[in-house]
Design an enzyme around this catalytic site. Structure first.
Site, mmCIF file in Angstrom:
data_model
loop_
_atom_site.group_PDB
_atom_site.id
_atom_site.type_symbol
_atom_site.label_atom_id
_atom_site.label_comp_id
_atom_site.label_asym_id
_atom_site.label_seq_id
_atom_site.Cartn_x
_atom_site.Cartn_y
_atom_site.Cartn_z
ATOM 1 C CG HIS A 222 -2.056 0.878 1.275
ATOM 2 N ND1 HIS A 222 -2.471 1.646 0.220
ATOM 3 C CD2 HIS A 222 -2.883 1.220 2.327
ATOM 4 C CE1 HIS A 222 -3.495 2.414 0.600
ATOM 5 N NE2 HIS A 222 -3.763 2.173 1.870
ATOM 6 C CG HIS A 261 -4.268 0.468 -8.156
ATOM 7 N ND1 HIS A 261 -5.604 0.351 -7.864
ATOM 8 C CD2 HIS A 261 -3.774 1.450 -7.360
ATOM 9 C CE1 HIS A 261 -5.910 1.241 -6.925
ATOM 10 N NE2 HIS A 261 -4.820 1.923 -6.604
ATOM 11 C CG ASP A 312 2.886 4.608 -3.673
ATOM 12 O OD1 ASP A 312 2.759 5.745 -3.188
ATOM 13 O OD2 ASP A 312 2.273 3.617 -3.254
HETATM 14 C C1 LIG Z 1 -1.072 4.135 -3.145
HETATM 15 C C2 LIG Z 1 -1.110 2.649 -3.286
HETATM 16 O O1 LIG Z 1 -1.323 1.960 -2.300
HETATM 17 S S1 LIG Z 1 -0.945 1.977 -4.807
HETATM 18 C C3 LIG Z 1 -0.324 0.326 -4.547
HETATM 19 C C4 LIG Z 1 1.125 0.383 -4.115
HETATM 20 N N1 LIG Z 1 1.696 -0.955 -4.042
HETATM 21 C C5 LIG Z 1 2.686 -1.386 -4.863
HETATM 22 O O2 LIG Z 1 3.170 -0.675 -5.729
HETATM 23 C C6 LIG Z 1 3.211 -2.777 -4.594
HETATM 24 C C7 LIG Z 1 3.385 -3.583 -5.889
HETATM 25 N N2 LIG Z 1 2.120 -3.967 -6.428
HETATM 26 C C8 LIG Z 1 1.439 -5.074 -5.974
HETATM 27 O O3 LIG Z 1 1.908 -5.810 -5.102
HETATM 28 C C9 LIG Z 1 0.061 -5.347 -6.542
HETATM 29 O O4 LIG Z 1 -0.061 -4.838 -7.831
HETATM 30 C C10 LIG Z 1 -1.064 -4.773 -5.668
HETATM 31 C C11 LIG Z 1 -0.944 -5.364 -4.247
HETATM 32 C C12 LIG Z 1 -0.978 -3.260 -5.573
HETATM 33 C C13 LIG Z 1 -2.423 -5.119 -6.261
HETATM 34 O O5 LIG Z 1 -2.516 -6.443 -6.189
HETATM 35 P P1 LIG Z 1 -3.765 -7.364 -6.577
HETATM 36 O O6 LIG Z 1 -4.880 -6.611 -7.136
HETATM 37 O O7 LIG Z 1 -4.044 -8.220 -5.407
HETATM 38 O O8 LIG Z 1 -3.164 -8.177 -7.737
HETATM 39 P P2 LIG Z 1 -2.274 -9.446 -7.571
HETATM 40 O O9 LIG Z 1 -1.208 -9.211 -6.561
HETATM 41 O O10 LIG Z 1 -3.178 -10.609 -7.347
HETATM 42 O O11 LIG Z 1 -1.637 -9.498 -9.002
HETATM 43 C C14 LIG Z 1 -2.224 -10.078 -10.127
HETATM 44 C C15 LIG Z 1 -1.104 -10.641 -10.995
HETATM 45 O O12 LIG Z 1 -0.257 -9.565 -11.410
HETATM 46 C C16 LIG Z 1 1.057 -9.731 -10.872
HETATM 47 N N3 LIG Z 1 1.502 -8.444 -10.339
HETATM 48 C C17 LIG Z 1 0.724 -7.440 -9.878
HETATM 49 N N4 LIG Z 1 1.491 -6.432 -9.493
HETATM 50 C C18 LIG Z 1 2.762 -6.792 -9.709
HETATM 51 C C19 LIG Z 1 3.992 -6.176 -9.494
HETATM 52 N N5 LIG Z 1 4.059 -4.958 -8.957
HETATM 53 N N6 LIG Z 1 5.108 -6.833 -9.822
HETATM 54 C C20 LIG Z 1 5.057 -8.079 -10.360
HETATM 55 N N7 LIG Z 1 3.913 -8.720 -10.594
HETATM 56 C C21 LIG Z 1 2.772 -8.090 -10.269
HETATM 57 C C22 LIG Z 1 0.900 -10.726 -9.732
HETATM 58 O O13 LIG Z 1 2.079 -11.419 -9.465
HETATM 59 C C23 LIG Z 1 -0.212 -11.606 -10.248
HETATM 60 O O14 LIG Z 1 0.335 -12.498 -11.178
HETATM 61 P P3 LIG Z 1 -0.190 -14.007 -11.264
HETATM 62 O O15 LIG Z 1 -1.643 -13.868 -11.621
HETATM 63 O O16 LIG Z 1 0.665 -14.596 -12.304
HETATM 64 O O17 LIG Z 1 -0.015 -14.582 -9.900
HETATM 65 O O1 LIG Z 2 -6.817 2.350 -3.765
HETATM 66 C C1 LIG Z 2 -5.913 1.585 -3.405
HETATM 67 O O2 LIG Z 2 -6.059 0.346 -3.268
HETATM 68 C C2 LIG Z 2 -4.561 2.093 -3.128
HETATM 69 C C3 LIG Z 2 -4.362 3.490 -3.594
HETATM 70 O O3 LIG Z 2 -4.108 3.739 -4.737
HETATM 71 C C4 LIG Z 2 -4.535 4.578 -2.632
HETATM 72 O O4 LIG Z 2 -4.906 4.313 -1.476
HETATM 73 O O5 LIG Z 2 -4.314 5.730 -2.996
#
Ligand SMILES: CC(=O)SCCNC(=O)CCNC(=O)[C@H](O)C(C)(C)COP(=O)(O)OP(=O)(O)OC[C@H]1O[C@@H](n2cnc3c(N)ncnc32)[C@H](O)[C@@H]1OP(=O)(O)O
Ligand SMILES: O=C([O-])CC(=O)C(=O)O
Length: 374
Positions: A222, A261, A312
């Protein structure tokens, strides 16, 4: 209950209504109280957006003057809180400092448990005014520096720079920061906001809900991703090393920070605006190498996986160029998101239902406690 009834991570589940913001996945758009976030970033200050988030309308000139005067008059924190922050381990994560400070502010507020819009609005505005002071004191003590008292004449963003660095940078830098504050302010039922709503749903107090939200935001999946992005870019080093670094990360099944995301699958609505702000910072600081790395990394990863940057990704390196320590990026996110969190806390309280989902049990069948456990 069957496997298909289980929505792991609550993915795709609509939990409640909200009038604070709307995230539209299909069109990659985001509105706060009906206004597109890009237009707010282009035309408003963070103070105006904070007012909008809490009041539902943008302020008139007179309303803004009154609101900013109230914020400026509440910036100073009490000496006991300063001592508390100064006494915390220097190597603890700054998000723990923020969480401790929020809990402290709850402990000294005689109205902490008073419910209702008016009492909660007062608490929310106080947190909004004091969080920058808390983050700045923490930054300075880590550098062995005394706190710089808040001003009462500078706007929110300029005052924050003054408290952190004891000087206010060029207008373009302050404006880039203000834009990041606007973009981070609110995002519907993200994990930290949902945490705040869960805590509020038990009829607990606003400070407890905010302290819980700080904990949820800290995680790198997050808000903590803005720090992780910068750490990652520093580890990669230069644009020519991006490809090999990504090869290795993907071979090790590593998540690439700042990409992907839960809601947006074709790009985060806020990224173009924050990317432009980052590019402005690159111009001010002459940081072409960092921009080249940023672009090469994004192009390579998006090309391979079709997974796009989230907010981010540009905000991490933008904060770095503004001079902030990487570990302070998520506390800065808190300074902004306090607006959205508290608007949701008030919304939850106004139409409350205890949030308590079900689980499907998959542990041991019921059994007897053995008499002989030796
Ligand atoms: C302001 C904010 O909070 S924005 C979010 C900030 N977080 C990040 O940047 C952390 C990196 N990103 C992630 O971990 C994810 O994209 C998340 C947690 C933000 C969203 O995750 P979810 O919606 O649960 O998607 P999930 O993690 O299930 O990903 C789906 C697929 O895409 C892949 N994937 C998604 N994001 C990434 C990533 N950043 N790097 C590599 N692979 C990824 C997953 O490995 C998964 O692959 P699979 O289906 O082969 O297993
Ligand atoms: O909406 C989300 O899951 C994460 C995000 O981009 C935020 O909190 O700004």
């Amino acid at each position: 209950m069957t496997e298909t009834d289980i929505k792991k991570g609550l993915a795709g589940v609509v939990v409640d209504t909200t009038a604070v913001s709307k995230v539209v996945q299909e069109t990659n758009s985001l509105t706060y109280r009906g206004y597109p976030v890009q237009e707010l970033a282009a035309n408003c200050s963070f103070e105006e957006v904070a007012y909008l988030i809490w009041n539902g309308e943008l302020p008139s000139a007179a309303q803004l003057e009154e609101f900013t005067a109230r914020e400026r008059s509440q910036r100073a924190v009490d000496d006991k809180l300063v001592d508390l922050i100064l006494g915390l381990p220097k190597d603890c994560h700054p998000m723990h400092v923020v969480q401790t400070a929020v809990a402290y502010l709850g402990s000294v507020d005689p109205e902490a448990d008073v419910e209702g819009e008016e009492a909660n609005r007062a608490k929310a505005e106080r947190l909004y005014a004091q969080l920058p002071t808390i983050v700045a004191i923490d930054h300075r003590r880590r550098h062995g520096l005394d706190p710089v008292a808040p001003t009462t004449d500078l706007p929110y963003a300029a005052n924050f720079f003054k408290m952190v660095f004891d000087e206010v940078p060029a207008d373009e830098v302050v404006r880039c920061f203000d834009i990041s504050m606007i973009l981070y302010a609110e995002h519907s039922f993200n994990a930290s906001t949902f945490t705040a709503r869960v805590i509020t749903s038990t009829t607990s107090d606003l400070y407890s809900a905010v302290a819980g939200a700080v904990g949820a935001l800290k995680g790198p999946l997050h808000g903590g991703a803005n720090e992780a992005v910068m750490a990652m870019l520093e580890e990669v080093g230069t644009a020519d090393k991006a490809e090999a670094w990504i090869d290795n990360a993907l071979a090790n099944k590593q998540k690439i920070m700042g990409f992907g995301h839960r809601v947006y699958k074709n790009g985060d609505s806020r990224v173009p605006t924050m990317r432009a702000a980052f590019e402005d910072m690159v111009k001010v600081k002459g940081a072409d190498e960092l921009l080249a790395l940023y672009n090469a990394f994004e192009e390579d990863f998006v090309g391979r996986k079709g997974i796009y940057p989230n907010l981010d990704y540009p905000s991490g390196p933008a904060y770095h160029l503004m001079g902030f320590d990487t570990e302070q990026f998520t506390p800065i996110f808190v300074m902004s998101r306090i607006t959205g969190w508290t608007a949701h806390i008030m919304e939850q309280q106004a139409s409350n239902a205890l949030i308590r989902p079900l689980s499907a049990y998959d542990g041991e069948e019921q059994r007897e406690v053995p008499a002989d456990r030796g």
